[in-house]
Scaffold this motif. Sequence first.
Motif, PDB file in Angstrom:
ATOM      1  N   CYS A 129       0.804  -1.229   0.000  1.00  0.00           N
ATOM      2  CA  CYS A 129       0.000   0.000   0.000  1.00  0.00           C
ATOM      3  C   CYS A 129       0.834   1.275   0.000  1.00  0.00           C
ATOM      4  O   CYS A 129       0.291   2.371  -0.176  1.00  0.00           O
ATOM      5  CB  CYS A 129      -0.963   0.018   1.181  1.00  0.00           C
ATOM      6  SG  CYS A 129      -0.154   0.193   2.790  1.00  0.00           S
ATOM      7  N   GLY A 130       2.152   1.156   0.254  1.00  0.00           N
ATOM      8  CA  GLY A 130       3.023   2.322   0.183  1.00  0.00           C
ATOM      9  C   GLY A 130       3.019   3.203   1.404  1.00  0.00           C
ATOM     10  O   GLY A 130       3.585   4.296   1.378  1.00  0.00           O
ATOM     11  N   THR A 131       2.408   2.749   2.519  1.00  0.00           N
ATOM     12  CA  THR A 131       2.384   3.556   3.736  1.00  0.00           C
ATOM     13  C   THR A 131       3.230   2.886   4.818  1.00  0.00           C
ATOM     14  O   THR A 131       3.599   1.715   4.718  1.00  0.00           O
ATOM     15  CB  THR A 131       0.956   3.762   4.254  1.00  0.00           C
ATOM     16  OG1 THR A 131       0.382   2.491   4.598  1.00  0.00           O
ATOM     17  CG2 THR A 131       0.090   4.438   3.200  1.00  0.00           C
ATOM     18  N   GLU A 132       3.494   3.649   5.888  1.00  0.00           N
ATOM     19  CA  GLU A 132       4.384   3.163   6.939  1.00  0.00           C
ATOM     20  C   GLU A 132       3.688   2.127   7.822  1.00  0.00           C
ATOM     21  O   GLU A 132       2.485   2.192   8.048  1.00  0.00           O
ATOM     22  CB  GLU A 132       4.855   4.334   7.797  1.00  0.00           C
ATOM     23  CG  GLU A 132       5.947   3.978   8.795  1.00  0.00           C
ATOM     24  CD  GLU A 132       6.451   5.187   9.560  1.00  0.00           C
ATOM     25  OE1 GLU A 132       7.558   5.109  10.119  1.00  0.00           O
ATOM     26  OE2 GLU A 132       5.731   6.210   9.606  1.00  0.00           O
ATOM     27  N   GLY A 133       4.490   1.163   8.310  1.00  0.00           N
ATOM     28  CA  GLY A 133       4.002   0.172   9.257  1.00  0.00           C
ATOM     29  C   GLY A 133       4.873   0.151  10.490  1.00  0.00           C
ATOM     30  O   GLY A 133       6.016   0.617  10.464  1.00  0.00           O
ATOM     31  N   ASN A 134       4.341  -0.385  11.588  1.00  0.00           N
ATOM     32  CA  ASN A 134       5.063  -0.419  12.860  1.00  0.00           C
ATOM     33  C   ASN A 134       5.362  -1.857  13.285  1.00  0.00           C
ATOM     34  O   ASN A 134       4.445  -2.631  13.526  1.00  0.00           O
ATOM     35  CB  ASN A 134       4.250   0.261  13.972  1.00  0.00           C
ATOM     36  CG  ASN A 134       4.148   1.754  13.771  1.00  0.00           C
ATOM     37  OD1 ASN A 134       5.096   2.385  13.333  1.00  0.00           O
ATOM     38  ND2 ASN A 134       2.991   2.318  14.070  1.00  0.00           N
ATOM     39  N   CYS A 135       6.615  -2.201  13.357  1.00  0.00           N
ATOM     40  CA  CYS A 135       7.114  -3.396  14.051  1.00  0.00           C
ATOM     41  C   CYS A 135       6.696  -4.728  13.446  1.00  0.00           C
ATOM     42  O   CYS A 135       7.543  -5.557  13.116  1.00  0.00           O
ATOM     43  CB  CYS A 135       6.720  -3.368  15.526  1.00  0.00           C
ATOM     44  SG  CYS A 135       7.243  -1.854  16.350  1.00  0.00           S
ATOM     45  N   ILE A 136       5.408  -5.003  13.335  1.00  0.00           N
ATOM     46  CA  ILE A 136       4.961  -6.309  12.858  1.00  0.00           C
ATOM     47  C   ILE A 136       4.713  -6.251  11.356  1.00  0.00           C
ATOM     48  O   ILE A 136       3.876  -5.479  10.884  1.00  0.00           O
ATOM     49  CB  ILE A 136       3.682  -6.746  13.586  1.00  0.00           C
ATOM     50  CG1 ILE A 136       3.988  -6.970  15.067  1.00  0.00           C
ATOM     51  CG2 ILE A 136       3.108  -8.009  12.974  1.00  0.00           C
ATOM     52  CD1 ILE A 136       2.788  -7.285  15.901  1.00  0.00           C
ATOM     53  N   SER A 137       5.458  -7.051  10.630  1.00  0.00           N
ATOM     54  CA  SER A 137       5.294  -7.110   9.184  1.00  0.00           C
ATOM     55  C   SER A 137       5.266  -8.569   8.746  1.00  0.00           C
ATOM     56  O   SER A 137       5.617  -9.473   9.496  1.00  0.00           O
ATOM     57  CB  SER A 137       6.433  -6.374   8.489  1.00  0.00           C
ATOM     58  OG  SER A 137       7.679  -7.013   8.763  1.00  0.00           O
ATOM     59  N   TYR A 138       4.832  -8.772   7.517  1.00  0.00           N
ATOM     60  CA  TYR A 138       4.847 -10.097   6.897  1.00  0.00           C
ATOM     61  C   TYR A 138       5.653 -10.005   5.612  1.00  0.00           C
ATOM     62  O   TYR A 138       5.553  -9.012   4.878  1.00  0.00           O
ATOM     63  CB  TYR A 138       3.419 -10.576   6.613  1.00  0.00           C
ATOM     64  CG  TYR A 138       2.695 -11.060   7.841  1.00  0.00           C
ATOM     65  CD1 TYR A 138       2.634 -12.411   8.138  1.00  0.00           C
ATOM     66  CD2 TYR A 138       2.096 -10.158   8.716  1.00  0.00           C
ATOM     67  CE1 TYR A 138       1.987 -12.865   9.284  1.00  0.00           C
ATOM     68  CE2 TYR A 138       1.443 -10.596   9.857  1.00  0.00           C
ATOM     69  CZ  TYR A 138       1.386 -11.954  10.136  1.00  0.00           C
ATOM     70  OH  TYR A 138       0.745 -12.391  11.267  1.00  0.00           O
ATOM     71  N   ILE A 139       6.432 -11.041   5.347  1.00  0.00           N
ATOM     72  CA  ILE A 139       7.295 -11.016   4.168  1.00  0.00           C
ATOM     73  C   ILE A 139       6.984 -12.200   3.258  1.00  0.00           C
ATOM     74  O   ILE A 139       6.589 -13.273   3.708  1.00  0.00           O
ATOM     75  CB  ILE A 139       8.789 -11.042   4.550  1.00  0.00           C
ATOM     76  CG1 ILE A 139       9.133 -12.322   5.331  1.00  0.00           C
ATOM     77  CG2 ILE A 139       9.168  -9.794   5.331  1.00  0.00           C
ATOM     78  CD1 ILE A 139      10.623 -12.532   5.508  1.00  0.00           C
ATOM     79  N   CYS A 140       7.122 -11.953   1.965  1.00  0.00           N
ATOM     80  CA  CYS A 140       7.126 -13.026   0.972  1.00  0.00           C
ATOM     81  C   CYS A 140       8.551 -13.114   0.466  1.00  0.00           C
ATOM     82  O   CYS A 140       9.004 -12.222  -0.267  1.00  0.00           O
ATOM     83  CB  CYS A 140       6.145 -12.728  -0.161  1.00  0.00           C
ATOM     84  SG  CYS A 140       6.253 -13.911  -1.531  1.00  0.00           S
ATOM     85  N   SER A 141       9.274 -14.148   0.859  1.00  0.00           N
ATOM     86  CA  SER A 141      10.689 -14.272   0.475  1.00  0.00           C
ATOM     87  C   SER A 141      10.843 -14.531  -1.012  1.00  0.00           C
ATOM     88  O   SER A 141      11.860 -14.170  -1.614  1.00  0.00           O
ATOM     89  CB  SER A 141      11.357 -15.390   1.281  1.00  0.00           C
ATOM     90  OG  SER A 141      10.642 -16.602   1.127  1.00  0.00           O
ATOM     91  N   THR A 142       9.832 -15.127  -1.641  1.00  0.00           N
ATOM     92  CA  THR A 142       9.899 -15.404  -3.084  1.00  0.00           C
ATOM     93  C   THR A 142       9.861 -14.114  -3.886  1.00  0.00           C
ATOM     94  O   THR A 142      10.604 -13.940  -4.850  1.00  0.00           O
ATOM     95  CB  THR A 142       8.721 -16.305  -3.510  1.00  0.00           C
ATOM     96  OG1 THR A 142       8.700 -17.469  -2.700  1.00  0.00           O
ATOM     97  CG2 THR A 142       8.838 -16.692  -4.978  1.00  0.00           C
ATOM     98  N   CYS A 143       8.963 -13.189  -3.479  1.00  0.00           N
ATOM     99  CA  CYS A 143       8.780 -11.929  -4.224  1.00  0.00           C
ATOM    100  C   CYS A 143       9.536 -10.757  -3.597  1.00  0.00           C
ATOM    101  O   CYS A 143       9.467  -9.641  -4.130  1.00  0.00           O
ATOM    102  CB  CYS A 143       7.303 -11.577  -4.292  1.00  0.00           C
ATOM    103  SG  CYS A 143       6.274 -12.834  -5.082  1.00  0.00           S
TER     104      CYS A 143
END
Length: 528
Positions: A129-143
């Motif tokens: 979404c292009g906005t800031e997040g705090n601390c907890i994130s999710y990653i897709c290692s493939t992409c």
Amino acid sequence: MAIDVFKRFSCSWCHEPLTDAIYVCFDCLLKKVSTDSFIIHKKCLDELPTEIDHLTHRLHTLILNRSDSDYLCNLCQKQHSGPYYGCSLCHFNINVECAWPRSTVEDRSHHQHPFTLLRRQYSFICDACGTEGNCISYICSTCSLMVHKDCTSLPRIIKFSRHDHCIFHKYFLKDLTRQDCKICFNEVKLDRGSYSCRKPGCNYVVHVNCVLEDERLYKVIEDEKQCEELEEKSMQSSIIRVIEVNEAGEATKIQHFSHQHCLVLADKMEEEIDRKCDGCMLRISNILYYCSECPFFLHKTCAELPRIKQHWFRQTNATLNFDSFLRCDFCHQYGSGFFYKIREYWDMCLRCAKVADIIECEGHQHFLFFDFKYREKCNGCGANIIGKGAFRCGKCRFALDFGCLTLPHSVLHKIDEHKLKHTYHDDKEQSYCDICEQYRDPSFWYYSCSICDTSAHPECVFGQFPFLNDGVTIPPYYFNHHHALKFFRKVEGFPECSRCGKFCQEEILKCKSTCSYIFHYKCPRGQY
């Protein structure tokens, strides 16, 4: 919601199937329940630790609390109610869902690979979404993507009310120069997530958070085939039957839903008369359809309007109706003619319905876009804008309501032999209306003749019912009379007003029955 729906998911705490009593996040319940929704067994909620150490707040231990009123979660920046972990010393609160996020989120309808939880103490920019997040994130290692928890389940395709085609979520956009969001008109970062149109030559791009802000304005689309079906269903012609066509393929004789007789195509009026279109109630000056059996006229463009269409004001179909007397819920004018019915709640006259959500306006140097949240004053008339929003400028403090935006560019009035033109600026310090002879605020729009130096308030030029046909029937409840009334712009002679005893001259309301009741609209004893 049926319990069978929840059986397809697992508990967010123990990851076992959902059985017996459960708690569901209220925000998740309002949306479509999915694999990333926070659902927990009652017994698991009872077993939650009463104290935790959390990487986002290492100074103090967080204590389990419960609140029936809303509180702000410092991680997701959303209001919640119910259980949360908090530090009373620092006024720091975390929703239970954010404190115990899922380790993996997998839903191929939103993304082809699973997202894995990444705990970190620092903020990040979400690729979805292009906005800031705090601390907890999710990653897709493939992409190589890092996203907010909520952005793991963004809909891939949506139908947005303010665009004709379906729009698709993309993590980045190739081969485009600078693009501005068509909702807020700030720049869209092309290397971040956004929604865009795939149609060739259509550069429609919007921010994720802008387009998903109001759930009433979009619909989630399951697949591309559904897009095609939507476009086919959204248009239905108001021309019932084409009877004759010319060599160019134009319909020269038609049957229209709004009239009992056939209508014939003409290039112009046979007589030089000031005749209005019975659809939009504006003066006819170009190609038209007319009835050869009675005085009924339609602009060609009004006759060809779809009977059913999706209007940008709401993500739903609007239906075209013909009415002799109705009040538009947008410009607030009483009128005859065509009205679009939107969601069974609002009636929109044709003048308002023809206005796009992004427009150029002669009275302002920049383009205007519709802002649903605008609640200040209209620069055209000074009225307070409440309820539905307004058209505003993205570069300066300028806004217009539907009423000012849909006023005709020119009009004939007995005060002047020339047409009066809609005028947007007045350099005079003291201005007066030549019709009512009262003060006119020079900062507001007005009508004028530059040849004769005539000027007037718009409401004085048009009167109370500029878009009503003579002789239309008005239901009795509008004016507190036990019979239906008929409207006449002028009346022969000068009949005495049944309310105030003065002579009636213009804009007369006369009883349709035999009681001889008559009054002028501006009667001081009849303010409505």
